[in-house]
Write a protein that holds these residues in place. Sequence first.
Motif, PDB file in Angstrom:
ATOM      1  N   UNK A 195      -6.545  25.451  12.183  1.00  0.00           N
ATOM      2  CA  UNK A 195      -7.301  26.706  12.291  1.00  0.00           C
ATOM      3  C   UNK A 195      -7.060  27.593  11.077  1.00  0.00           C
ATOM      4  N   UNK A 196      -5.845  27.563  10.544  1.00  0.00           N
ATOM      5  CA  UNK A 196      -5.541  28.344   9.339  1.00  0.00           C
ATOM      6  C   UNK A 196      -6.307  27.804   8.136  1.00  0.00           C
ATOM      7  N   UNK A 197      -6.469  26.495   8.055  1.00  0.00           N
ATOM      8  CA  UNK A 197      -7.272  25.911   6.974  1.00  0.00           C
ATOM      9  C   UNK A 197      -8.727  26.345   7.114  1.00  0.00           C
ATOM     10  N   UNK A 198      -9.253  26.328   8.336  1.00  0.00           N
ATOM     11  CA  UNK A 198     -10.636  26.775   8.562  1.00  0.00           C
ATOM     12  C   UNK A 198     -10.810  28.229   8.139  1.00  0.00           C
ATOM     13  N   UNK A 199      -9.833  29.077   8.479  1.00  0.00           N
ATOM     14  CA  UNK A 199      -9.890  30.485   8.064  1.00  0.00           C
ATOM     15  C   UNK A 199      -9.887  30.606   6.548  1.00  0.00           C
ATOM     16  N   UNK A 200      -9.038  29.808   5.902  1.00  0.00           N
ATOM     17  CA  UNK A 200      -8.927  29.876   4.441  1.00  0.00           C
ATOM     18  C   UNK A 200     -10.225  29.446   3.764  1.00  0.00           C
ATOM     19  N   UNK A 201     -10.894  28.461   4.320  1.00  0.00           N
ATOM     20  CA  UNK A 201     -12.183  28.036   3.763  1.00  0.00           C
ATOM     21  C   UNK A 201     -13.171  29.189   3.783  1.00  0.00           C
ATOM     22  N   UNK A 202     -13.233  29.898   4.896  1.00  0.00           N
ATOM     23  CA  UNK A 202     -14.164  31.023   4.998  1.00  0.00           C
ATOM     24  C   UNK A 202     -13.751  32.178   4.094  1.00  0.00           C
ATOM     25  N   UNK A 244     -10.248  22.015  -3.040  1.00  0.00           N
ATOM     26  CA  UNK A 244     -10.064  21.824  -1.599  1.00  0.00           C
ATOM     27  C   UNK A 244      -8.621  21.474  -1.267  1.00  0.00           C
ATOM     28  N   UNK A 245      -8.042  20.545  -2.000  1.00  0.00           N
ATOM     29  CA  UNK A 245      -6.668  20.123  -1.705  1.00  0.00           C
ATOM     30  C   UNK A 245      -5.670  21.223  -2.072  1.00  0.00           C
ATOM     31  N   UNK A 246      -5.945  21.988  -3.127  1.00  0.00           N
ATOM     32  CA  UNK A 246      -5.068  23.123  -3.463  1.00  0.00           C
ATOM     33  C   UNK A 246      -5.057  24.146  -2.330  1.00  0.00           C
ATOM     34  N   UNK A 247      -6.236  24.411  -1.770  1.00  0.00           N
ATOM     35  CA  UNK A 247      -6.321  25.334  -0.633  1.00  0.00           C
ATOM     36  C   UNK A 247      -5.511  24.804   0.552  1.00  0.00           C
ATOM     37  N   UNK A 248      -5.686  23.535   0.853  1.00  0.00           N
ATOM     38  CA  UNK A 248      -4.948  22.930   1.978  1.00  0.00           C
ATOM     39  C   UNK A 248      -3.450  23.006   1.732  1.00  0.00           C
ATOM     40  N   UNK A 249      -3.020  22.701   0.514  1.00  0.00           N
ATOM     41  CA  UNK A 249      -1.584  22.748   0.197  1.00  0.00           C
ATOM     42  C   UNK A 249      -1.010  24.146   0.406  1.00  0.00           C
ATOM     43  N   UNK A 250      -1.764  25.179   0.011  1.00  0.00           N
ATOM     44  CA  UNK A 250      -1.268  26.551   0.185  1.00  0.00           C
ATOM     45  C   UNK A 250      -1.083  26.869   1.665  1.00  0.00           C
ATOM     46  N   UNK A 270       5.072  26.195   6.591  1.00  0.00           N
ATOM     47  CA  UNK A 270       6.305  25.416   6.599  1.00  0.00           C
ATOM     48  C   UNK A 270       6.107  23.923   6.782  1.00  0.00           C
ATOM     49  N   UNK A 271       4.941  23.422   6.401  1.00  0.00           N
ATOM     50  CA  UNK A 271       4.645  21.998   6.534  1.00  0.00           C
ATOM     51  C   UNK A 271       4.696  21.348   5.153  1.00  0.00           C
ATOM     52  N   UNK A 272       5.278  20.174   5.082  1.00  0.00           N
ATOM     53  CA  UNK A 272       5.369  19.431   3.828  1.00  0.00           C
ATOM     54  C   UNK A 272       3.966  19.169   3.284  1.00  0.00           C
ATOM     55  N   UNK A 273       3.621  19.704   2.108  1.00  0.00           N
ATOM     56  CA  UNK A 273       2.257  19.528   1.591  1.00  0.00           C
ATOM     57  C   UNK A 273       1.930  18.087   1.222  1.00  0.00           C
ATOM     58  N   UNK A 274       2.942  17.240   1.130  1.00  0.00           N
ATOM     59  CA  UNK A 274       2.699  15.842   0.770  1.00  0.00           C
ATOM     60  C   UNK A 274       2.016  15.061   1.879  1.00  0.00           C
ATOM     61  N   UNK A 275       1.725  15.696   3.013  1.00  0.00           N
ATOM     62  CA  UNK A 275       0.965  14.983   4.047  1.00  0.00           C
ATOM     63  C   UNK A 275      -0.454  14.697   3.573  1.00  0.00           C
ATOM     64  N   UNK A 276      -0.887  15.358   2.499  1.00  0.00           N
ATOM     65  CA  UNK A 276      -2.177  15.048   1.874  1.00  0.00           C
ATOM     66  C   UNK A 276      -2.014  15.168   0.367  1.00  0.00           C
TER      67      UNK A 276
END
Length: 413
Positions: free
Chosen positions: A28-35, A151-157, A163-169
Motif C-alpha cells: 500500500x505504501x508503494x501504491x501511495x508513492x506511485x500516486x 520504478x525500482x528506485x521508488x520501490x527501494x525507497x 525496514x525491509x531489505x531492498x534486495x528483495x527486488x
Amino acid sequence: MIDIFKRVKAAGRELAVMDDSIRDKVLCAVADAIENEKEMLLRANAEDLSRMDRNNPLYDRLLLTDARLDNIAADIRHVAGLPSPLGRVTSERTLDNGLYLRRVSVPFGVIGVIYEARPNVSFDVFALCFKSGNACLLKGGKDAVSSNSAAVSLIHRVLENNGVNPAVVELLPSTHEATGQLLSAVGYVDVCIPRGGKKLIQFVRDTARVPVIETGAGVVSAYFDEYGDTTIGAPIINNAKTRRVSVCNALDCLVVHKSRLADLPLLCRPLVANNVRIYADDDAYVYLAGNYPEELLHHATEESYGTEYMDYAMAVKTVASLNEAISHINRYGSGHSECIITADSDNAALFRAQVDAACVYVNAPTSFTDGAQFGLGAEIGISTQKLGPRGPMGLEEITTYKWLIDGNGQVRK
C-alpha cells in the motif's frame, strides 16, 4: 552479477518468513508513492519515449500516463487486499503408521523476469512476488531503462523506509550479457519468466539453464460462426482488435464461416475508425472490396496467418465449417486466447473442447485475458504452456509447495 544474485537469494529467505500484514502495508505504501511521485515517473518515461518512434507498435506499451499510473497503484492495492497464497494446506492425511502429512504452499524463492518495453511490469512483478514471498530479479529492455530505473528506485525507497531489505527486488542492466547471466544463474534463480515477443521467448527457451515458465506471444483469433450474431459480433471484434493493439490479447485473425461472408463488411465497419489494415483471403476480399477503404484492404499471403501484428492490422480467413475453423486456429495460434461468436451451444461446446489455448471465449472478446480482469490483482504473465501454470499468472501460480511430515519416532521397516 553473482554478488547481486547472492543478495537477492538471501533477501528472499527473509521475505518468506515476513508477516503478511507487513507485506500488505508495504504494498500500500508503494501504491501511495506511485500516486505521490507521478511527476518523477512520467519524466523518466518521457526520456524513454523520446528515443522511440511514435509509429513503433511498442510505443503504446512503453507509454505511461497519469491514468495508467493510477491503475497500476490500484492494482497493487488490490494485490495487497488479496488473501495470502502462502501456508495453504492443499492436502493432508494421517498414514496408518501415524505419520501426519501436509502439502503446504510456499514461495518459489527467486523469480527472474525478462521483459521488453513494458514499465508497468516492474510494478506488477514486484507486487505479486512480494505478496507471495518471492524475491525478484527484473531484466527490462533498453527501451524502458529510465522508466524501470525510476520504478525500482521508488520501490527501494519505500522498502528502506519500512525496514525491509531492498534486495528483495533488483533491476539488472539492460544488456544481452545480463540476460545470459540471469539465464545461467543455477543455484540462485528458481524460475525465469520471459514476457515479450516470439523471438525473446524462443531465445530464453533455447538458452536457459534455469527452469522457465513460458508466457507466449499472443497470436489470437476470433471465429464468427454460421450462427453468429452480428449485433454482438462487430463490437467484440472491434474491442478485441483496437482496444490496445500492442498487447498480447489483441486480435490478429478473424475467421469467418463462408455462409456469413455477406455480413463481413458489417463486422469490419467499426475497424475503419482506427484505420485497421485487413489482409483478406480471396473469398473475403470479394465481399470487402468496395465496402472497406481500398487503401486499407490487402490480399492475404501465407505469412498473414500466424503473425502477431501488435498494430492496427489483422488477417481474415474464410472457412467452410467449424472443424476447419478449429484446425486453422490450432495450426496458426500460439495457445494464448481464442474466441467464437455463435448462438449455437453445441458449436460453442465443441470449440471449447477442441481449441488448444489457455483461454477460450464464447461471445466475449479476448481483451479480457488479463490478471486484473480475472480478479487476480495483477499478472506476472500469460502462460501458454501446459506443464505448470496456464493462462494469467497471479499469486497462486507463482507459489509451489512442500510436504511437511510430523512423526513421533516411527521408523521405516
